[in-house]
Scaffold this motif. Structure first.
Motif, PDB file in Angstrom:
ATOM      1  N   ALA A 197      44.598 -27.819   7.683  1.00 16.64           N
ATOM      2  CA  ALA A 197      43.918 -29.109   7.563  1.00 16.64           C
ATOM      3  C   ALA A 197      44.077 -29.554   6.117  1.00 16.64           C
ATOM      4  N   SER A 198      45.087 -30.355   5.851  1.00 20.73           N
ATOM      5  CA  SER A 198      45.419 -30.746   4.483  1.00 20.73           C
ATOM      6  C   SER A 198      44.796 -32.064   4.064  1.00 20.73           C
ATOM      7  N   SER A 199      44.050 -32.696   4.962  1.00 15.92           N
ATOM      8  CA  SER A 199      43.444 -33.987   4.654  1.00 15.92           C
ATOM      9  C   SER A 199      42.115 -34.111   5.378  1.00 15.92           C
ATOM     10  N   ASP A 200      41.340 -35.125   4.984  1.00 12.65           N
ATOM     11  CA  ASP A 200      40.076 -35.378   5.672  1.00 12.65           C
ATOM     12  C   ASP A 200      40.313 -35.787   7.123  1.00 12.65           C
ATOM     13  N   ASP A 201      41.441 -36.439   7.391  1.00 12.23           N
ATOM     14  CA  ASP A 201      41.769 -36.780   8.774  1.00 12.23           C
ATOM     15  C   ASP A 201      41.915 -35.517   9.619  1.00 12.23           C
ATOM     16  N   ASP A 202      42.572 -34.499   9.029  1.00 10.79           N
ATOM     17  CA  ASP A 202      42.722 -33.229   9.751  1.00 10.79           C
ATOM     18  C   ASP A 202      41.367 -32.579  10.000  1.00 10.79           C
ATOM     19  N   LEU A 203      40.496 -32.615   8.966  1.00  8.19           N
ATOM     20  CA  LEU A 203      39.168 -32.022   9.121  1.00  8.19           C
ATOM     21  C   LEU A 203      38.360 -32.763  10.191  1.00  8.19           C
ATOM     22  N   ALA A 204      38.485 -34.082  10.210  1.00  9.03           N
ATOM     23  CA  ALA A 204      37.775 -34.865  11.227  1.00  9.03           C
ATOM     24  C   ALA A 204      38.255 -34.486  12.619  1.00  9.03           C
ATOM     25  N   ALA A 205      39.555 -34.231  12.757  1.00  8.55           N
ATOM     26  CA  ALA A 205      40.082 -33.804  14.053  1.00  8.55           C
ATOM     27  C   ALA A 205      39.517 -32.441  14.449  1.00  8.55           C
ATOM     28  N   CYS A 206      39.389 -31.555  13.479  1.00 13.38           N
ATOM     29  CA  CYS A 206      38.782 -30.244  13.747  1.00 13.38           C
ATOM     30  C   CYS A 206      37.335 -30.396  14.217  1.00 13.38           C
ATOM     31  N   ILE A 207      36.599 -31.264  13.552  1.00 15.11           N
ATOM     32  CA  ILE A 207      35.205 -31.497  13.923  1.00 15.11           C
ATOM     33  C   ILE A 207      35.126 -32.022  15.357  1.00 15.11           C
ATOM     34  N   ALA A 229      30.624 -35.101   8.793  1.00 15.36           N
ATOM     35  CA  ALA A 229      29.622 -34.640   9.749  1.00 15.36           C
ATOM     36  C   ALA A 229      29.884 -35.220  11.123  1.00 15.36           C
ATOM     37  N   GLY A 230      29.957 -34.338  12.111  1.00 14.70           N
ATOM     38  CA  GLY A 230      30.071 -34.771  13.490  1.00 14.70           C
ATOM     39  C   GLY A 230      28.758 -34.566  14.215  1.00 14.70           C
ATOM     40  N   ARG A 236      31.132 -38.828  10.791  1.00 15.33           N
ATOM     41  CA  ARG A 236      30.689 -39.673   9.686  1.00 15.33           C
ATOM     42  C   ARG A 236      31.071 -39.046   8.359  1.00 15.33           C
ATOM     43  N   ARG A 237      31.323 -39.903   7.372  1.00 16.18           N
ATOM     44  CA  ARG A 237      31.541 -39.443   6.004  1.00 16.18           C
ATOM     45  C   ARG A 237      30.231 -39.556   5.235  1.00 16.18           C
ATOM     46  N   VAL A 238      29.892 -38.502   4.524  1.00 20.34           N
ATOM     47  CA  VAL A 238      28.663 -38.461   3.725  1.00 20.34           C
ATOM     48  C   VAL A 238      29.064 -38.434   2.258  1.00 20.34           C
ATOM     49  N   ALA A 239      28.734 -39.484   1.530  1.00 22.38           N
ATOM     50  CA  ALA A 239      29.071 -39.584   0.108  1.00 22.38           C
ATOM     51  C   ALA A 239      27.812 -39.372  -0.713  1.00 22.38           C
ATOM     52  N   ILE A 240      27.867 -38.415  -1.638  1.00 24.89           N
ATOM     53  CA  ILE A 240      26.686 -38.080  -2.437  1.00 24.89           C
ATOM     54  C   ILE A 240      26.870 -38.566  -3.874  1.00 24.89           C
ATOM     55  N   PRO A 241      25.765 -38.865  -4.567  1.00 23.97           N
ATOM     56  CA  PRO A 241      25.879 -39.307  -5.964  1.00 23.97           C
ATOM     57  C   PRO A 241      26.268 -38.151  -6.878  1.00 23.97           C
ATOM     58  N   ALA A 242      26.878 -38.468  -8.009  1.00 18.28           N
ATOM     59  CA  ALA A 242      27.216 -37.449  -8.998  1.00 18.28           C
ATOM     60  C   ALA A 242      25.937 -36.905  -9.617  1.00 18.28           C
ATOM     61  N   ILE A 243      25.876 -35.585  -9.787  1.00 21.03           N
ATOM     62  CA  ILE A 243      24.734 -34.951 -10.433  1.00 21.03           C
ATOM     63  C   ILE A 243      25.251 -33.981 -11.485  1.00 21.03           C
ATOM     64  N   ARG A 244      24.383 -33.607 -12.389  1.00 20.15           N
ATOM     65  CA  ARG A 244      24.721 -32.583 -13.375  1.00 20.15           C
ATOM     66  C   ARG A 244      24.170 -31.256 -12.866  1.00 20.15           C
ATOM     67  N   ALA A 245      24.993 -30.515 -12.132  1.00 19.27           N
ATOM     68  CA  ALA A 245      24.534 -29.305 -11.469  1.00 19.27           C
ATOM     69  C   ALA A 245      24.170 -28.221 -12.478  1.00 19.27           C
ATOM     70  N   VAL A 246      23.072 -27.527 -12.217  1.00 22.57           N
ATOM     71  CA  VAL A 246      22.642 -26.388 -13.022  1.00 22.57           C
ATOM     72  C   VAL A 246      23.116 -25.088 -12.372  1.00 22.57           C
ATOM     73  N   ASN A 247      22.871 -24.948 -11.074  1.00 25.07           N
ATOM     74  CA  ASN A 247      23.280 -23.756 -10.328  1.00 25.07           C
ATOM     75  C   ASN A 247      23.475 -24.151  -8.867  1.00 25.07           C
ATOM     76  N   THR A 305      25.277 -42.366   0.940  1.00 29.05           N
ATOM     77  CA  THR A 305      25.755 -43.287   1.958  1.00 29.05           C
ATOM     78  C   THR A 305      26.391 -42.496   3.102  1.00 29.05           C
ATOM     79  N   VAL A 306      26.150 -42.940   4.315  1.00 29.57           N
ATOM     80  CA  VAL A 306      26.721 -42.338   5.518  1.00 29.57           C
ATOM     81  C   VAL A 306      27.426 -43.423   6.300  1.00 29.57           C
ATOM     82  N   THR A 307      28.734 -43.271   6.471  1.00 25.56           N
ATOM     83  CA  THR A 307      29.526 -44.289   7.153  1.00 25.56           C
ATOM     84  C   THR A 307      30.366 -43.652   8.244  1.00 25.56           C
ATOM     85  N   ASP A 308      30.662 -44.415   9.285  1.00 27.21           N
ATOM     86  CA  ASP A 308      31.526 -43.908  10.356  1.00 27.21           C
ATOM     87  C   ASP A 308      32.908 -43.642   9.796  1.00 27.21           C
ATOM     88  N   TYR A 309      33.485 -42.522  10.232  1.00 22.77           N
ATOM     89  CA  TYR A 309      34.816 -42.147   9.755  1.00 22.77           C
ATOM     90  C   TYR A 309      35.877 -42.697  10.712  1.00 22.77           C
TER      91      TYR A 309
END
Length: 309
Positions: A197-207, A229-230, A236-247, A305-309
């Protein structure tokens, strides 16, 4: 109630160092030692989100006593099966200068057949009082790859929905019992289906393939890129905001806790994964794995944001 099952519970010990280099002495500037293992992290976050929860699984030896005592201190109900040997230590070294994390994971105790039978009876009992049972993490030595499938079947027969967050043979075998939700990462889903699965399209097909097999919720975590997320046949594609991760350790477990909490609250499929992603990101802002704050979760939730893939 939510029941979490951690078959290879641990003491999670986190060392903070200024600069961690191989083959030299490093001075630890800060240390945290808490009950750990993926299911225990799920239990901790679920409780912080206000859900009734009981942690179960195997514990052993002095480390097992520490795990139980630590959960008592945190106010997390537990009902573990005691086994011979010693529960494992999982060490995480956080390097502040280089922004890296290094993990050392012990194998844990060997589980005998009589202990497996005791655990199965306990899972049936707890599932009868639960809406959801979360099975998380690796299998200890002595546990067959089919164990999660057996436990999922027992939980469902007792009236609870089952969630599985595992990898490798344990995940593959567990799918045969049709859990409600699974959360592989992109590498795990590739191994699971045996194709690249070399792309998000491939991953969506797996889902989609996994949903066609009967898994209602299939969530593939993509780290800082969010998730695919299926649910109920839709991806659906789930896009998260950038954060400064601690752990980031435990963020996947926090995501599972968030999704199960949202399922219990009857939220929409889109908001189930949105709330889960918010909890996963909120966990990464803390030094200790399996910790979120309501303020962080609510703030991040608004920016996802959650949008249909």
């Amino acid at each position: 109630m939510i029941t979490t099952v951690t078959l290879n519970a641990a003491i999670d010990k986190t060392y903070s160092v200024k600069s961690f280099e191989m083959d030299r002495v490093s001075r630890v500037t800060d240390m945290i030692a808490v009950p750990g293992g993926k299911g225990i992290n799920v239990a901790r976050v679920a409780r912080l989100l206000g859900e009734p929860v009981t942690a179960a699984g195997f514990v052993a030896g002095f480390n097992g006593q520490f795990i139980r005592s630590g959960l008592d201190t945190e106010g997390i109900s537990h009902d573990f099966t005691e086994v011979p040997g010693e529960s494992r230590l999982c060490l995480t070294v956080l390097d502040a200068d280089n922004g890296t994390q290094t993990e050392l994971l012990e194998p844990g105790p060997v589980i005998a057949e009589n202990s497996l039978l005791t655990l199965k009876e306990k899972v049936k009992e707890l599932a009868g009082r639960s809406t959801h049972v979360c099975f998380s993490g690796s299998l200890p030595l002595g546990c067959p790859p089919s164990l999660y499938a057996e436990l999922i079947t027992l939980a469902r027969e007792a009236g609870a929905e089952a969630v599985l967050d595992a990898s490798g043979d344990a995940l593959a075998a567990g799918l045969e019992a049709m859990p409600l939700l699974i959360k592989p990462n992109e590498h795990e889903i590739v191994r699971l289906l045996g194709r690249p699965a070399s792309s998000d399209d491939d991953l969506a097909a797996c889902i989609r393939e996994l949903m066609q097999r009967g898994i209602r919720h299939v969530v593939v975590s993509l780290g800082a890129r969010g998730a695919l997320a299926g649910s109920s046949g839709r991806v659906r594609r789930v896009a998260i905001p950038a954060i400064r991760a601690v752990n980031p350790v435990g963020s996947g477990d926090a995501m599972v806790a968030g999704m199960v909490t949202a399922l219990r609250q009857g939220r929409s499929d889109a908001d189930v994964v949105r709330f889960g992603a918010a909890c996963g990101s909120a966990n990464a802002l803390q030094k200790q794995a399996g910790v979120v704050t309501d303020e962080d979760v609510e703030r991040i939730f608004r920016d996802i944001t959650v949008t249909d893939y």
